[in-house]
Design a protein around this motif. Structure first.
Motif, PDB file in Angstrom:
ATOM      1  N   ALA A  72       0.793  -1.118   0.002  1.00 20.01           N
ATOM      2  CA  ALA A  72      -0.005   0.072   0.073  1.00 20.01           C
ATOM      3  C   ALA A  72       1.042   1.171  -0.096  1.00 20.01           C
ATOM      4  CB  ALA A  72      -1.058  -0.015   1.231  1.00 20.01           C
ATOM      5  N   SER A  76      -4.377   1.279  -1.857  1.00 14.47           N
ATOM      6  CA  SER A  76      -4.066  -0.256  -1.583  1.00 14.47           C
ATOM      7  C   SER A  76      -3.268  -0.813  -2.914  1.00 14.47           C
ATOM      8  CB  SER A  76      -5.326  -1.032  -1.448  1.00 14.47           C
ATOM      9  OG  SER A  76      -6.046  -1.005  -2.880  1.00 14.47           O
ATOM     10  N   MET A 124      -8.581   0.305  -3.027  1.00 13.32           N
ATOM     11  CA  MET A 124      -9.085   1.016  -1.973  1.00 13.32           C
ATOM     12  C   MET A 124      -8.089   2.176  -1.739  1.00 13.32           C
ATOM     13  SD  MET A 124      -9.707  -1.896   1.084  1.00 13.32           S
ATOM     14  CE  MET A 124      -7.872  -2.666   0.810  1.00 13.32           C
ATOM     15  N   THR A 125      -8.860   3.130  -1.266  1.00 13.13           N
ATOM     16  CA  THR A 125      -8.473   4.513  -1.215  1.00 13.13           C
ATOM     17  C   THR A 125      -8.891   5.332   0.049  1.00 13.13           C
ATOM     18  OG1 THR A 125      -9.841   5.782  -2.644  1.00 13.13           O
ATOM     19  CG2 THR A 125      -7.725   4.973  -3.527  1.00 13.13           C
ATOM     20  N   ARG A 126      -8.014   6.193   0.680  1.00 12.22           N
ATOM     21  CA  ARG A 126      -8.531   6.699   1.718  1.00 12.22           C
ATOM     22  C   ARG A 126      -8.009   8.296   1.710  1.00 12.22           C
ATOM     23  NH1 ARG A 126      -6.930   6.774   7.496  1.00 12.22           N
ATOM     24  NH2 ARG A 126      -5.198   5.097   6.978  1.00 12.22           N
ATOM     25  N   HIS A 174       3.711   0.621   3.021  1.00 12.84           N
ATOM     26  CA  HIS A 174       3.340  -0.221   4.067  1.00 12.84           C
ATOM     27  C   HIS A 174       2.952  -1.750   3.277  1.00 12.84           C
ATOM     28  CE1 HIS A 174       2.438  -2.527   7.627  1.00 12.84           C
ATOM     29  NE2 HIS A 174       3.176  -1.661   8.426  1.00 12.84           N
ATOM     30  N   LEU A 182       0.468  -3.430   4.550  1.00 11.61           N
ATOM     31  CA  LEU A 182      -0.735  -3.469   4.720  1.00 11.61           C
ATOM     32  C   LEU A 182      -1.278  -1.986   4.543  1.00 11.61           C
ATOM     33  CD1 LEU A 182      -0.372  -5.861   7.985  1.00 11.61           C
ATOM     34  CD2 LEU A 182      -1.062  -6.290   5.897  1.00 11.61           C
ATOM     35  N   PHE A 183      -2.691  -2.148   3.834  1.00 11.89           N
ATOM     36  CA  PHE A 183      -3.231  -0.955   3.937  1.00 11.89           C
ATOM     37  C   PHE A 183      -3.928  -0.376   5.336  1.00 11.89           C
ATOM     38  CE2 PHE A 183      -5.468   2.300   1.324  1.00 11.89           C
ATOM     39  CZ  PHE A 183      -6.733   2.408   1.884  1.00 11.89           C
ATOM     40  N   SER A 184      -4.243  -1.286   6.039  1.00 13.52           N
ATOM     41  CA  SER A 184      -4.645  -0.738   7.342  1.00 13.52           C
ATOM     42  C   SER A 184      -3.566   0.106   8.106  1.00 13.52           C
ATOM     43  CB  SER A 184      -5.268  -1.999   7.935  1.00 13.52           C
ATOM     44  OG  SER A 184      -4.258  -2.806   8.188  1.00 13.52           O
ATOM     45  N   ASP A 185      -2.436  -0.219   7.991  1.00 13.92           N
ATOM     46  CA  ASP A 185      -1.438   0.071   8.905  1.00 13.92           C
ATOM     47  C   ASP A 185      -0.573   1.360   8.479  1.00 13.92           C
ATOM     48  OD1 ASP A 185      -0.200  -2.736  10.313  1.00 13.92           O
ATOM     49  OD2 ASP A 185      -2.007  -1.847  10.714  1.00 13.92           O
ATOM     50  N   GLY A 229      -1.411   4.316   7.416  1.00 11.31           N
ATOM     51  CA  GLY A 229      -1.791   5.527   8.064  1.00 11.31           C
ATOM     52  C   GLY A 229      -1.118   5.877   9.260  1.00 11.31           C
ATOM     53  N   SER A 230      -0.830   4.838   9.801  1.00 15.43           N
ATOM     54  CA  SER A 230      -0.279   5.020  11.405  1.00 15.43           C
ATOM     55  C   SER A 230       1.289   4.687  11.475  1.00 15.43           C
ATOM     56  CB  SER A 230      -0.983   4.222  12.212  1.00 15.43           C
ATOM     57  OG  SER A 230      -0.942   2.793  11.942  1.00 15.43           O
TER      58      SER A 230
END
Length: 122
Positions: free
Chosen positions: A33, A52, A57-59, A99, A101-104, A106-107
């Motif tokens: 991602a 992603s 997926m986008t954010r 990263h 992982l897409f979920s990680d 941002g942090s």
């Protein structure tokens, strides 16, 4: 290891547009991602947007929704950030990040680029 190199920053007037690029090394670009962060003078680095591995997926941060568009071209190992309707508050150093992982992303990005300056004059 993933090496990231940003380009495309510069000086633009309020309401103008810029497109940033982030070129990645390696043959596993689609496994990561990708995203953009920015840091304005005297402020903490903040998340801007992410995409992603295959672009499904986008954010976006609320501050850029509707104005910025993230995309990627896995054949070219490159990610893009199209920035429209730029405002002085968008002035910052923009960093490319990655990263697995897409979920990680941002942090806690795993990899960072060196940054490119975007300045929006009023």
């Amino acid at each position: 290891q993933v090496q990231l190199v940003e380009s495309g920053g510069g000086l633009v007037q309020t309401g103008g547009s810029l497109r940033l690029s982030c070129a990645a090394s390696g043959r596993t670009f689609s496994s990561y991602a990708m995203g953009w962060f920015r840091q304005a003078p005297g402020k903490e680095r903040e998340f801007v947007t992410a995409v992603s591995g295959f672009g499904g997926m986008t954010r976006y941060a609320d501050s850029v929704k509707g104005r910025f568009t993230i995309s990627r071209d896995n054949a070219k190992n490159t990610m893009y950030l199209q920035m429209n309707s730029l405002k002085p508050e968008d002035t910052a150093v923009y960093y490319c990040a990655a990263h697995r992982l897409f979920s990680d992303l941002g942090s806690r990005p795993e990899y960072w680029g060196q940054g490119t300056q975007v300045t929006v004059s009023s």
